[in-house]
Design a protein around this motif. Sequence first.
Motif, PDB file in Angstrom:
ATOM      1  N   GLU A 113       0.837  -1.201   0.000  1.00 37.39           N
ATOM      2  CA  GLU A 113       0.000   0.000   0.000  1.00 37.39           C
ATOM      3  C   GLU A 113       0.875   1.256   0.000  1.00 37.39           C
ATOM      4  O   GLU A 113       0.600   2.212  -0.738  1.00 37.39           O
ATOM      5  N   LEU A 114       1.916   1.250   0.816  1.00 38.97           N
ATOM      6  CA  LEU A 114       2.836   2.389   0.846  1.00 38.97           C
ATOM      7  C   LEU A 114       3.523   2.571  -0.507  1.00 38.97           C
ATOM      8  O   LEU A 114       3.646   3.695  -0.998  1.00 38.97           O
ATOM      9  N   ALA A 115       3.946   1.466  -1.113  1.00 33.40           N
ATOM     10  CA  ALA A 115       4.626   1.530  -2.408  1.00 33.40           C
ATOM     11  C   ALA A 115       3.681   2.061  -3.487  1.00 33.40           C
ATOM     12  O   ALA A 115       4.089   2.861  -4.335  1.00 33.40           O
ATOM     13  N   ARG A 116       2.430   1.610  -3.477  1.00 38.86           N
ATOM     14  CA  ARG A 116       1.455   2.117  -4.448  1.00 38.86           C
ATOM     15  C   ARG A 116       1.174   3.600  -4.229  1.00 38.86           C
ATOM     16  O   ARG A 116       0.855   4.322  -5.173  1.00 38.86           O
ATOM     17  N   GLY A 117       1.320   4.049  -2.991  1.00 38.77           N
ATOM     18  CA  GLY A 117       1.075   5.453  -2.673  1.00 38.77           C
ATOM     19  C   GLY A 117       2.234   6.371  -3.007  1.00 38.77           C
ATOM     20  O   GLY A 117       2.174   7.564  -2.739  1.00 38.77           O
ATOM     21  N   GLY A 118       3.300   5.801  -3.557  1.00 38.41           N
ATOM     22  CA  GLY A 118       4.418   6.643  -3.975  1.00 38.41           C
ATOM     23  C   GLY A 118       5.640   6.565  -3.076  1.00 38.41           C
ATOM     24  O   GLY A 118       6.659   7.193  -3.367  1.00 38.41           O
ATOM     25  N   THR A 119       5.564   5.829  -1.993  1.00 36.31           N
ATOM     26  CA  THR A 119       6.723   5.674  -1.123  1.00 36.31           C
ATOM     27  C   THR A 119       7.747   4.779  -1.819  1.00 36.31           C
ATOM     28  O   THR A 119       7.376   3.736  -2.353  1.00 36.31           O
ATOM     29  N   PRO A 120       9.017   5.179  -1.822  1.00 38.14           N
ATOM     30  CA  PRO A 120      10.036   4.307  -2.419  1.00 38.14           C
ATOM     31  C   PRO A 120      10.016   2.923  -1.757  1.00 38.14           C
ATOM     32  O   PRO A 120       9.787   2.808  -0.558  1.00 38.14           O
ATOM     33  N   ILE A 121      10.266   1.879  -2.550  1.00 34.43           N
ATOM     34  CA  ILE A 121      10.158   0.504  -2.066  1.00 34.43           C
ATOM     35  C   ILE A 121      11.068   0.244  -0.869  1.00 34.43           C
ATOM     36  O   ILE A 121      10.667  -0.438   0.079  1.00 34.43           O
ATOM     37  N   ASP A 122      12.280   0.801  -0.887  1.00 33.76           N
ATOM     38  CA  ASP A 122      13.198   0.593   0.235  1.00 33.76           C
ATOM     39  C   ASP A 122      12.637   1.170   1.529  1.00 33.76           C
ATOM     40  O   ASP A 122      12.737   0.557   2.590  1.00 33.76           O
ATOM     41  N   GLN A 123      12.030   2.332   1.424  1.00 31.66           N
ATOM     42  CA  GLN A 123      11.451   2.970   2.598  1.00 31.66           C
ATOM     43  C   GLN A 123      10.209   2.196   3.076  1.00 31.66           C
ATOM     44  O   GLN A 123      10.011   2.023   4.272  1.00 31.66           O
ATOM     45  N   ALA A 124       9.407   1.718   2.158  1.00 30.14           N
ATOM     46  CA  ALA A 124       8.223   0.924   2.517  1.00 30.14           C
ATOM     47  C   ALA A 124       8.636  -0.374   3.204  1.00 30.14           C
ATOM     48  O   ALA A 124       8.015  -0.797   4.184  1.00 30.14           O
ATOM     49  N   VAL A 125       9.700  -1.000   2.710  1.00 33.39           N
ATOM     50  CA  VAL A 125      10.198  -2.233   3.329  1.00 33.39           C
ATOM     51  C   VAL A 125      10.724  -1.948   4.735  1.00 33.39           C
ATOM     52  O   VAL A 125      10.526  -2.746   5.654  1.00 33.39           O
ATOM     53  N   ARG A 126      11.385  -0.802   4.911  1.00 33.60           N
ATOM     54  CA  ARG A 126      11.855  -0.429   6.259  1.00 33.60           C
ATOM     55  C   ARG A 126      10.694  -0.314   7.233  1.00 33.60           C
ATOM     56  O   ARG A 126      10.791  -0.743   8.382  1.00 33.60           O
ATOM     57  N   VAL A 127       9.586   0.247   6.768  1.00 32.34           N
ATOM     58  CA  VAL A 127       8.390   0.326   7.608  1.00 32.34           C
ATOM     59  C   VAL A 127       7.903  -1.085   7.949  1.00 32.34           C
ATOM     60  O   VAL A 127       7.552  -1.378   9.094  1.00 32.34           O
ATOM     61  N   GLY A 128       7.898  -1.972   6.958  1.00 36.54           N
ATOM     62  CA  GLY A 128       7.491  -3.350   7.189  1.00 36.54           C
ATOM     63  C   GLY A 128       8.399  -4.065   8.174  1.00 36.54           C
ATOM     64  O   GLY A 128       7.923  -4.791   9.063  1.00 36.54           O
ATOM     65  N   LYS A 129       9.700  -3.856   8.063  1.00 37.07           N
ATOM     66  CA  LYS A 129      10.635  -4.487   8.997  1.00 37.07           C
ATOM     67  C   LYS A 129      10.457  -3.947  10.409  1.00 37.07           C
ATOM     68  O   LYS A 129      10.599  -4.679  11.391  1.00 37.07           O
ATOM     69  N   GLU A 130      10.127  -2.685  10.510  1.00 36.81           N
ATOM     70  CA  GLU A 130       9.844  -2.105  11.825  1.00 36.81           C
ATOM     71  C   GLU A 130       8.589  -2.756  12.422  1.00 36.81           C
ATOM     72  O   GLU A 130       8.532  -3.025  13.624  1.00 36.81           O
ATOM     73  N   MET A 131       7.606  -3.028  11.584  1.00 29.55           N
ATOM     74  CA  MET A 131       6.389  -3.700  12.052  1.00 29.55           C
ATOM     75  C   MET A 131       6.713  -5.127  12.515  1.00 29.55           C
ATOM     76  O   MET A 131       6.168  -5.587  13.520  1.00 29.55           O
ATOM     77  N   ILE A 132       7.601  -5.799  11.803  1.00 31.18           N
ATOM     78  CA  ILE A 132       8.024  -7.142  12.216  1.00 31.18           C
ATOM     79  C   ILE A 132       8.755  -7.051  13.561  1.00 31.18           C
ATOM     80  O   ILE A 132       8.508  -7.844  14.467  1.00 31.18           O
ATOM     81  N   ARG A 133       9.643  -6.076  13.678  1.00 27.73           N
ATOM     82  CA  ARG A 133      10.383  -5.893  14.928  1.00 27.73           C
ATOM     83  C   ARG A 133       9.437  -5.658  16.107  1.00 27.73           C
ATOM     84  O   ARG A 133       9.587  -6.256  17.170  1.00 27.73           O
ATOM     85  N   GLU A 134       8.445  -4.834  15.889  1.00 30.05           N
ATOM     86  CA  GLU A 134       7.461  -4.569  16.944  1.00 30.05           C
ATOM     87  C   GLU A 134       6.680  -5.820  17.312  1.00 30.05           C
ATOM     88  O   GLU A 134       6.369  -6.051  18.476  1.00 30.05           O
ATOM     89  N   ALA A 135       6.348  -6.629  16.301  1.00 27.53           N
ATOM     90  CA  ALA A 135       5.627  -7.873  16.564  1.00 27.53           C
ATOM     91  C   ALA A 135       6.483  -8.848  17.390  1.00 27.53           C
ATOM     92  O   ALA A 135       5.961  -9.555  18.249  1.00 27.53           O
ATOM     93  N   ILE A 136       7.777  -8.857  17.133  1.00 31.49           N
ATOM     94  CA  ILE A 136       8.676  -9.752  17.865  1.00 31.49           C
ATOM     95  C   ILE A 136       8.921  -9.251  19.281  1.00 31.49           C
ATOM     96  O   ILE A 136       8.880 -10.024  20.235  1.00 31.49           O
ATOM     97  N   THR A 137       9.184  -7.957  19.418  1.00 29.92           N
ATOM     98  CA  THR A 137       9.536  -7.422  20.726  1.00 29.92           C
ATOM     99  C   THR A 137       8.329  -7.117  21.596  1.00 29.92           C
ATOM    100  O   THR A 137       8.462  -6.930  22.796  1.00 29.92           O
ATOM    101  N   GLY A 138       7.166  -7.086  20.977  1.00 30.34           N
ATOM    102  CA  GLY A 138       5.934  -6.893  21.732  1.00 30.34           C
ATOM    103  C   GLY A 138       5.776  -5.508  22.192  1.00 30.34           C
ATOM    104  O   GLY A 138       5.258  -4.969  22.997  1.00 30.34           O
TER     105      GLY A 138
END
Length: 129
Positions: free
Chosen positions: A104-129
């Motif tokens: 969704e971020l990538a379709r909205g114009g966010t560069p793919i690398d930046q969108a992936v960083r957001v996704g990795k942050e979401m994964i990190r939050e899911a792991i660390t709680g």
Amino acid sequence: MREPIYEKDLIAMKYTILESRRHDRMVREIAAEFGIPQNRMRRYLMDCCDMLLLENLPARYEQGKRVQEEAPEPERQLGAHLFTRAVPLLGEDRMLQILDRVKELARGGTPIDQAVRVGKEMIREAITG
């Protein structure tokens, strides 16, 4: 009555497994990828994996990285297959939510690398709680 060994706390045994060379290298790589302290990653793996899965994680991780190379973007950069099937850090439903957000971020114009960083942050939050 004596308690069977399989019902005892296996934390010490799991930690010993994660201290081996291959396991330690895998833990370090995953922890670095998500910016999580190594001890916290070890603890998460000990909590979410049984002994059999834990022992096989390095082989699963290496195979998962090979499969990941063939995945389309942004799944490849995010490690969707790697961190749900090979090394089950997240359930597939949660990973699909994160992947949808990245797309969704990538379709909205966010560069793919930046969108992936957001996704990795979401994964990190899911792991660390």
